[in-house]
Design an enzyme around this catalytic site. Structure first.
Site, PDB file in Angstrom:
ATOM      1  N   HIS A 187       1.036  -1.373   0.080  1.00  0.00           N
ATOM      2  CA  HIS A 187       0.178   0.017  -0.112  1.00  0.00           C
ATOM      3  C   HIS A 187       0.680   1.206  -0.191  1.00  0.00           C
ATOM      4  O   HIS A 187       0.410   2.187  -0.585  1.00  0.00           O
ATOM      5  CB  HIS A 187      -1.103  -0.013   1.262  1.00  0.00           C
ATOM      6  CG  HIS A 187      -2.135  -0.835   0.731  1.00  0.00           C
ATOM      7  ND1 HIS A 187      -2.844  -1.627   1.856  1.00  0.00           N
ATOM      8  CD2 HIS A 187      -2.802  -1.140  -0.158  1.00  0.00           C
ATOM      9  CE1 HIS A 187      -3.928  -2.035   1.336  1.00  0.00           C
ATOM     10  NE2 HIS A 187      -3.777  -1.960   0.164  1.00  0.00           N
ATOM     11  N   GLU A 429      12.512 -12.058 -30.726  1.00  0.00           N
ATOM     12  CA  GLU A 429      13.531 -11.854 -29.582  1.00  0.00           C
ATOM     13  C   GLU A 429      14.790 -12.666 -29.978  1.00  0.00           C
ATOM     14  O   GLU A 429      15.900 -12.429 -29.284  1.00  0.00           O
ATOM     15  CB  GLU A 429      13.164 -12.381 -28.235  1.00  0.00           C
ATOM     16  CG  GLU A 429      11.888 -11.449 -27.972  1.00  0.00           C
ATOM     17  CD  GLU A 429      11.250 -12.093 -26.657  1.00  0.00           C
ATOM     18  OE1 GLU A 429      11.436 -11.531 -25.547  1.00  0.00           O
ATOM     19  OE2 GLU A 429      10.511 -12.982 -26.293  1.00  0.00           O
ATOM     20  N   ASP A 453      16.177  -8.980 -25.581  1.00  0.00           N
ATOM     21  CA  ASP A 453      16.751 -10.319 -25.813  1.00  0.00           C
ATOM     22  C   ASP A 453      17.231 -10.567 -27.164  1.00  0.00           C
ATOM     23  O   ASP A 453      18.371 -11.179 -27.227  1.00  0.00           O
ATOM     24  CB  ASP A 453      15.423 -11.311 -25.699  1.00  0.00           C
ATOM     25  CG  ASP A 453      15.154 -11.752 -24.202  1.00  0.00           C
ATOM     26  OD1 ASP A 453      16.322 -11.942 -23.548  1.00  0.00           O
ATOM     27  OD2 ASP A 453      14.079 -11.711 -23.682  1.00  0.00           O
ATOM     28  N   CYS A 500       8.800  -3.554 -28.237  1.00  0.00           N
ATOM     29  CA  CYS A 500       8.538  -3.488 -26.845  1.00  0.00           C
ATOM     30  C   CYS A 500       9.719  -3.610 -25.781  1.00  0.00           C
ATOM     31  O   CYS A 500       9.479  -3.496 -24.645  1.00  0.00           O
ATOM     32  CB  CYS A 500       7.446  -4.540 -26.470  1.00  0.00           C
ATOM     33  SG  CYS A 500       7.670  -6.070 -26.623  1.00  0.00           S
TER      34      CYS A 500
END
Ligand code: PEP
Ligand code: MG
Length: 579
Positions: A187, A429, A453, A500
């Site tokens: 939290h 990758e 990668d 990405c």
């Protein structure tokens, strides 16, 4: 001067004096209460609990309308814990039956409850044990006659072993938080993020090592706290902080500006997330979607596998948070630096080349099918795209597609949403995948280039090994050619392609990728606005021929300087540059 390292929650840099909050567990008096005094002792406990409830209600009332929604929810959770019979009623019974004083009875009961929570595998539920402790600490303070701390004092960086959400909200003078406990789902982290304050959690023993009034530099991005910094370092951080603040302010003006280049090419900027709760921030920062949801984080730090329903709920949460914007969910990419517990890759001589990602999933069909069903079901709530990591072979693609068909069939039999029309994409990758892009495109709906990668496997550099880090060169000509080739093939096939890996969030690489024809980027949320600004200032017509030329060079030095020049130079006199 010394430095402590933890988990950065973001929020930038802050410099200030430390305020160390007292340890969460102070000495608790334990004594027996005579039988005739037990009613009065129970009344004392009820009064303290009532006081805390009133305090929590007052805090909720005082919340400004712009307060994060989590704030009110957390106060409610704490209030509910106070009402829970397994805490309050059970403690009152202990006072009467055992003759324990109120503090003893309450802390005993709280410890029991916290222990039960600690036994849960689910990290979210484990965290809730800390809520019980935090509420109890408030009640113990009330029993000791201490007033809750309402921080009207001087602005300070609060240092604590742990801190309750209610206390955190009451610390109105907080500049930031340095906390011993907690991880990204604590939290403390959730609130710090939504309060937009810099925070570092998981610092270990900061609350013991730091003293009141120590000067601190807290870097919420890097996850470090520098204690008693010397003058030159302080000056350097002051400079960085000022620049950082000015930059953030300016960039926020871009949230709802579409990512068009100067020549009008629409560029989509998506976010990478590890947990569903990060989707909200992605949307707040204007992300066009989630380009990579690394689902493996739902599987890590626990001893069992998340069940289909648990996964479905996590995916659905992200889909709902994105309100109609696409969410790309990547199937489990476990192995190498992301191990399951107990590690499955322990026996592999080279885990990065071993049974990782899709290889592991295909070897564990039941687990894979459960994940596929959960992803397909989540598509009932908004656009979902399914992404498979680490593909290299044709049979892996075909096998994955067959498993997806099987998962759909199972859902159909159950009468559940089967995610018809969910696009299926593959990560590029490994060099073999880039070199086989055409084959991939003939079977898949979209591609996503995982440069992290792709660089590792092209250059044979372990991305997690710092001894070879200087050789990990994202701009190596061989790497760039593989990326460019993949983008070109996807465009030719008329299918979407994105990057990405971390490269997508590096402003130094934005123009290079635009010049290769990339129109979809996916990155850590913190990079969304800096990259958008770079996109707005770029012209793909100017970039394309220059990037094509630099891709022909084999000389890394020339390539690097050509990439630098893409940023330094550029067309002038076109549309005005926005912020
Ligand atoms: C990548 O390899 O670039 C990627 C995005 O995947 P991960 O970093 O999760 O391996
Ligand atoms: Mg990867």
């Amino acid at each position: 001067m010394f430095t402590l390292c933890g988990t950065g929650i973001g929020g930038g840099i802050v410099i200030g004096r430390a305020r160390v909050l007292e340890s969460r567990r102070f000495d608790i008096a334990r004594y027996r209460v005579a039988e005739e005094l037990r009613d009065a002792e129970q009344a004392r406990l009820r009064r303290a609990l009532g006081e805390v409830k009133a305090d929590l209600a007052a805090l909720a009332d005082e919340l400004p309308p712009e307060a994060p929604p989590e704030a009110r929810a957390l106060l409610e959770v704490h209030s509910m814990i106070l009402d829970d019979p397994s805490l309050a009623e059970a403690a009152l019974t202990l006072v009467q039956a055992q003759g324990w004083n109120a503090e003893w009875a309450l802390s005993h009961q709280a410890d029991e409850l916290a222990e039960q929570f600690a036994g849960f595998e689910d990290p979210y539920l484990r965290e809730r044990g800390r809520d019980v402790q935090q509420v109890t600490d408030r009640a113990l303070k009330a029993l000791a006659g201490m007033r809750a701390r309402h921080g009207a004092g001087e602005p300070a960086i609060y240092v604590a072993s742990d801190i309750a959400p209610g206390d955190m909200l009451a610390l109105k003078s907080a500049l930031g938080f340095a906390i011993d406990l907690g991880g990204t789902t604590s939290h403390t982290a959730i609130l710090a993020r939504s309060m937009n304050l810099p925070a570092v959690v998981g610092l270990g023993s900061a609350s013991e090592l730091i003293e009141d009034d120590d000067w601190l530099v807290l870097d919420g991005e890097a996850g470090v706290v520098i204690v008693a910094p010397d003058e030159p370092l302080l000056a350097e951080y002051r400079r960085r902080q000022a620049a950082d603040l000015a930059e953030r302010e300016k960039l926020l003006g871009l949230v709802s500006v579409p990512g068009d280049t100067r020549d009008g090419t629409r560029v989509e900027l998506h976010a990478n997330i590890e947990l569903p709760e990060e989707a909200q921030q992605a949307r707040d920062l204007g992300a066009d979607g989630i380009g990579l949801f690394r689902s493996e984080f739902l599987f890590m730090n626990r001893r069992d596998l998340p069940a289909e329903d648990e996964q479905y709920e996590a995916y659905r949460a992200a889909v709902l948070a994105m309100r109609g914007k696409p969410v790309t969910i990547r199937t489990l990419d476990i192995g190498a630096d992301k191990a399951l517990e107990p590690p499955t890759a322990g026996l592999s001589p080279n885990p990065a080349l071993g049974q990782r990602a899709i290889r592991f999933c295909l070897a564990e069909p039941e687990m894979f099918l459960a994940q596929l069903r959960a992803i397909l079901r989540a598509a009932e709530h908004g656009p979902v795209r399914l992404l498979i990591p680490m593909l290299a072979h044709r049979h892996e693609i075909d096998h994955s597609l067959a498993m997806i068909a099987q998962a759909r069939e199972q859902l159909r039999e159950r009468g559940q949403h089967e995610g018809a029309g969910v696009p299926v994409g593959g990560m590029i990758e490994v060099p073999a995948a880039a070199l086989s892009a055409r084959l991939f495109l003939s079977r898949l709906d979209f591609l996503s280039i995982g440069t992290n990668d792709l660089i590792q496997y092209t250059l044979a550099i372990d991305r997690a090994d710092h001894t070879v880090a200087p050789l990990y060169d994202p701009f190596h000509p061989a790497v760039l050619r593989l990326i460019a080739m993949t983008i070109r093939e996807a465009r030719r096939a008329g299918k979407p392609v994105s990057v990405c890996g971390e490269m997508a969030g590096e402003v130094d690489a934005t123009r290079l990728l635009l010049g290769m024809g990339l129109q979809q980027f996916s990155m850590h949320t913190a990079s969304l606005l800096p990259v958008k600004r770079e996109v707005l200032q770029s012209d793909t017509r100017w970039l394309a021929p220059r990037v094509a030329r630099l891709l022909r060079s084999d000389d890394p030095t020339r390539v690097s300087s050509a990439i630098r020049r893409l940023r330094e130079n550029g067309p002038i006199g076109l549309s005005p540059v926005r912020p």
